[in-house]
Design a protein around this motif. Structure first.
Motif, PDB file in Angstrom:
ATOM      1  N   PHE A  25      23.655  48.703  53.086  1.00  0.00           N
ATOM      2  CA  PHE A  25      23.810  47.290  52.752  1.00  0.00           C
ATOM      3  C   PHE A  25      23.690  46.423  54.009  1.00  0.00           C
ATOM      4  CE2 PHE A  25      26.361  49.662  49.586  1.00  0.00           C
ATOM      5  CZ  PHE A  25      25.617  49.313  48.451  1.00  0.00           C
ATOM      6  N   SER A  26      22.899  45.361  53.898  1.00  0.00           N
ATOM      7  CA  SER A  26      22.649  44.472  55.040  1.00  0.00           C
ATOM      8  C   SER A  26      23.529  43.225  54.947  1.00  0.00           C
ATOM      9  CB  SER A  26      21.179  44.045  55.029  1.00  0.00           C
ATOM     10  OG  SER A  26      20.940  43.253  53.873  1.00  0.00           O
ATOM     11  N   LEU A  27      23.502  42.439  56.000  1.00  0.00           N
ATOM     12  CA  LEU A  27      24.214  41.166  55.976  1.00  0.00           C
ATOM     13  C   LEU A  27      23.611  40.248  54.917  1.00  0.00           C
ATOM     14  CD1 LEU A  27      24.813  40.509  59.779  1.00  0.00           C
ATOM     15  CD2 LEU A  27      26.548  40.957  58.031  1.00  0.00           C
ATOM     16  N   ASP A  28      22.315  40.398  54.689  1.00  0.00           N
ATOM     17  CA  ASP A  28      21.661  39.617  53.645  1.00  0.00           C
ATOM     18  C   ASP A  28      22.200  40.019  52.267  1.00  0.00           C
ATOM     19  OD1 ASP A  28      19.631  37.533  53.497  1.00  0.00           O
ATOM     20  OD2 ASP A  28      18.666  38.944  52.117  1.00  0.00           O
ATOM     21  N   ASP A  29      22.381  41.320  52.062  1.00  0.00           N
ATOM     22  CA  ASP A  29      22.963  41.794  50.796  1.00  0.00           C
ATOM     23  C   ASP A  29      24.375  41.227  50.624  1.00  0.00           C
ATOM     24  OD1 ASP A  29      20.687  43.332  50.358  1.00  0.00           O
ATOM     25  OD2 ASP A  29      21.575  45.133  51.260  1.00  0.00           O
ATOM     26  N   LEU A  30      25.128  41.219  51.716  1.00  0.00           N
ATOM     27  CA  LEU A  30      26.486  40.670  51.675  1.00  0.00           C
ATOM     28  C   LEU A  30      26.447  39.201  51.260  1.00  0.00           C
ATOM     29  CD1 LEU A  30      29.548  41.078  52.307  1.00  0.00           C
ATOM     30  CD2 LEU A  30      29.030  40.390  54.645  1.00  0.00           C
ATOM     31  N   CYS A  31      25.485  38.478  51.809  1.00  0.00           N
ATOM     32  CA  CYS A  31      25.319  37.053  51.497  1.00  0.00           C
ATOM     33  C   CYS A  31      24.984  36.866  50.009  1.00  0.00           C
ATOM     34  CB  CYS A  31      24.214  36.493  52.399  1.00  0.00           C
ATOM     35  SG  CYS A  31      23.828  34.771  52.134  1.00  0.00           S
ATOM     36  N   VAL A  32      24.113  37.724  49.480  1.00  0.00           N
ATOM     37  CA  VAL A  32      23.761  37.668  48.052  1.00  0.00           C
ATOM     38  C   VAL A  32      25.022  37.901  47.204  1.00  0.00           C
ATOM     39  CG1 VAL A  32      22.535  38.908  46.209  1.00  0.00           C
ATOM     40  CG2 VAL A  32      21.345  38.340  48.347  1.00  0.00           C
ATOM     41  N   LEU A  33      25.788  38.901  47.576  1.00  0.00           N
ATOM     42  CA  LEU A  33      26.990  39.237  46.811  1.00  0.00           C
ATOM     43  C   LEU A  33      28.047  38.138  46.910  1.00  0.00           C
ATOM     44  CD1 LEU A  33      27.187  43.023  47.718  1.00  0.00           C
ATOM     45  CD2 LEU A  33      26.754  42.056  45.441  1.00  0.00           C
ATOM     46  N   ARG A  34      28.125  37.523  48.085  1.00  0.00           N
ATOM     47  CA  ARG A  34      29.070  36.413  48.283  1.00  0.00           C
ATOM     48  C   ARG A  34      28.737  35.269  47.316  1.00  0.00           C
ATOM     49  NH1 ARG A  34      33.282  36.743  48.813  1.00  0.00           N
ATOM     50  NH2 ARG A  34      33.422  35.007  47.471  1.00  0.00           N
ATOM     51  N   ALA A  35      27.436  34.941  47.246  1.00  0.00           N
ATOM     52  CA  ALA A  35      26.990  33.859  46.345  1.00  0.00           C
ATOM     53  C   ALA A  35      27.238  34.264  44.889  1.00  0.00           C
ATOM     54  CB  ALA A  35      25.515  33.559  46.588  1.00  0.00           C
ATOM     55  N   ALA A  36      26.986  35.537  44.585  1.00  0.00           N
ATOM     56  CA  ALA A  36      27.210  36.020  43.218  1.00  0.00           C
ATOM     57  C   ALA A  36      28.693  35.925  42.855  1.00  0.00           C
ATOM     58  CB  ALA A  36      26.728  37.464  43.097  1.00  0.00           C
ATOM     59  N   ALA A  37      29.557  36.307  43.794  1.00  0.00           N
ATOM     60  CA  ALA A  37      31.005  36.270  43.533  1.00  0.00           C
ATOM     61  C   ALA A  37      31.480  34.835  43.316  1.00  0.00           C
ATOM     62  CB  ALA A  37      31.764  36.916  44.690  1.00  0.00           C
ATOM     63  N   ASP A  38      30.940  33.908  44.085  1.00  0.00           N
ATOM     64  CA  ASP A  38      31.346  32.509  43.928  1.00  0.00           C
ATOM     65  C   ASP A  38      30.864  31.951  42.583  1.00  0.00           C
ATOM     66  OD1 ASP A  38      32.601  32.623  46.359  1.00  0.00           O
ATOM     67  OD2 ASP A  38      30.969  31.678  47.478  1.00  0.00           O
ATOM     68  N   GLY A  39      29.620  32.297  42.210  1.00  0.00           N
ATOM     69  CA  GLY A  39      29.096  31.847  40.921  1.00  0.00           C
ATOM     70  C   GLY A  39      29.883  32.452  39.770  1.00  0.00           C
ATOM     71  N   PHE A  40      30.186  33.722  39.898  1.00  0.00           N
ATOM     72  CA  PHE A  40      30.971  34.430  38.882  1.00  0.00           C
ATOM     73  C   PHE A  40      32.353  33.802  38.748  1.00  0.00           C
ATOM     74  CE2 PHE A  40      33.827  38.125  38.002  1.00  0.00           C
ATOM     75  CZ  PHE A  40      33.416  38.368  36.702  1.00  0.00           C
ATOM     76  N   ALA A  41      32.980  33.512  39.872  1.00  0.00           N
ATOM     77  CA  ALA A  41      34.324  32.916  39.867  1.00  0.00           C
ATOM     78  C   ALA A  41      34.325  31.592  39.104  1.00  0.00           C
ATOM     79  CB  ALA A  41      34.813  32.708  41.301  1.00  0.00           C
ATOM     80  N   GLY A  42      33.262  30.820  39.271  1.00  0.00           N
ATOM     81  CA  GLY A  42      33.174  29.538  38.569  1.00  0.00           C
ATOM     82  C   GLY A  42      33.152  29.735  37.059  1.00  0.00           C
ATOM     83  N   LEU A  43      32.523  30.817  36.606  1.00  0.00           N
ATOM     84  CA  LEU A  43      32.397  31.059  35.171  1.00  0.00           C
ATOM     85  C   LEU A  43      33.673  31.609  34.548  1.00  0.00           C
ATOM     86  CD1 LEU A  43      28.807  32.550  35.045  1.00  0.00           C
ATOM     87  CD2 LEU A  43      29.533  30.271  34.367  1.00  0.00           C
ATOM     88  N   ILE A  44      34.455  32.341  35.326  1.00  0.00           N
ATOM     89  CA  ILE A  44      35.682  32.942  34.755  1.00  0.00           C
ATOM     90  C   ILE A  44      36.912  32.099  35.057  1.00  0.00           C
ATOM     91  CG2 ILE A  44      34.799  35.321  34.815  1.00  0.00           C
ATOM     92  CD1 ILE A  44      36.646  35.754  37.297  1.00  0.00           C
ATOM     93  N   ALA A  45      36.723  30.971  35.765  1.00  0.00           N
ATOM     94  CA  ALA A  45      37.867  30.187  36.246  1.00  0.00           C
ATOM     95  C   ALA A  45      38.802  29.785  35.119  1.00  0.00           C
ATOM     96  CB  ALA A  45      37.380  28.962  37.004  1.00  0.00           C
ATOM     97  N   ASP A  46      38.245  29.474  33.942  1.00  0.00           N
ATOM     98  CA  ASP A  46      39.074  29.029  32.818  1.00  0.00           C
ATOM     99  C   ASP A  46      40.152  30.052  32.481  1.00  0.00           C
ATOM    100  OD1 ASP A  46      37.481  26.878  32.766  1.00  0.00           O
ATOM    101  OD2 ASP A  46      36.407  27.410  30.906  1.00  0.00           O
ATOM    102  N   GLY A  47      39.764  31.328  32.539  1.00  0.00           N
ATOM    103  CA  GLY A  47      40.691  32.402  32.170  1.00  0.00           C
ATOM    104  C   GLY A  47      41.809  32.602  33.176  1.00  0.00           C
ATOM    105  N   PHE A  48      41.671  31.969  34.347  1.00  0.00           N
ATOM    106  CA  PHE A  48      42.683  32.134  35.387  1.00  0.00           C
ATOM    107  C   PHE A  48      43.442  30.834  35.658  1.00  0.00           C
ATOM    108  CE2 PHE A  48      39.983  35.784  36.201  1.00  0.00           C
ATOM    109  CZ  PHE A  48      40.914  36.775  36.444  1.00  0.00           C
ATOM    110  N   ALA A  49      43.232  29.842  34.796  1.00  0.00           N
ATOM    111  CA  ALA A  49      43.910  28.557  35.018  1.00  0.00           C
ATOM    112  C   ALA A  49      45.413  28.778  34.981  1.00  0.00           C
ATOM    113  CB  ALA A  49      43.498  27.564  33.943  1.00  0.00           C
ATOM    114  N   SER A  50      46.117  28.174  35.939  1.00  0.00           N
ATOM    115  CA  SER A  50      47.576  28.389  35.944  1.00  0.00           C
ATOM    116  C   SER A  50      48.299  27.082  35.654  1.00  0.00           C
ATOM    117  CB  SER A  50      48.023  28.932  37.304  1.00  0.00           C
ATOM    118  OG  SER A  50      47.533  28.114  38.332  1.00  0.00           O
TER     119      SER A  50
END
Ligand code: SME
Length: 156
Positions: A131-156
């Motif tokens: 895994f490269s730093l570029d792969d890490l960057c892709v995954l970072r963006a994916a995690a942030d996008g994913f977090a935005g979609l599941i945020a409702d389920g974690f509302a406190s």
């Protein structure tokens, strides 16, 4: 660093038109990540629940590590240190938890909702330095996008 997570983010957006259920979206993320990073032999989501990482959807060989305490292994260390992990050679990590004897490299990217860690993407590969730093960057963006979609389920 520039990186292109478009394929994963598009797949997540498409999945989100049919479900907002957290594990269903996680399964879609796992599938899209595996397609985008084909060197991965295992891709999965761990959810952080009461101080433990609990295995969610994954694609790859079954693992005995279905629950990992914070601070243990590469996955638990990522949470304890509040940082993503990119490990070129797992044989150099003292508290590594082996999923399979053939795994050599691993990357863990934290999923945060409202600044709080709610889980992580974990990827394994059989080659050293897969895994490269570029792969890490892709995954970072994916995690942030994913977090935005599941945020409702974690509302406190
Ligand atoms: N290797 C991880 C455990 C999870 S399995 O790879 C799926 C770790 O050291 O935390």
């Amino acid at each position: 660093m520039t990186c292109d997570a478009t394929r994963i983010l598009d797949a997540l957006q498409a999945a989100a038109t049919t479900t907002r259920e957290r594990d269903a979206l996680a399964a879609a993320a796992v599938a899209a990540i595996r397609q985008t990073l084909p060197q991965a032999t295992w891709v999965g989501v761990y959810w952080l629940q009461a101080g433990e990482l609990v295995l969610g959807p994954y694609d790859g060989p079954a693992t005995e590590h279905t629950r990992i305490p914070v601070g243990t292994g590469i996955c638990g260390t990522a949470v304890a240190q509040d940082e993503d992990m990119l490990v070129d050679d797992v044989r150099e990590v003292e508290n590594y938890l082996a999923c399979s004897a053939t795994v050599r490299s691993e990357v863990v990217v934290l999923i945060r909702v409202g600044g709080r860690i709610v889980g992580q993407f974990d990827l394994d590969a059989d080659d050293v330095g897969a895994f490269s730093l570029d792969d890490l960057c892709v995954l970072r963006a994916a995690a942030d996008g994913f977090a935005g979609l599941i945020a409702d389920g974690f509302a406190s």
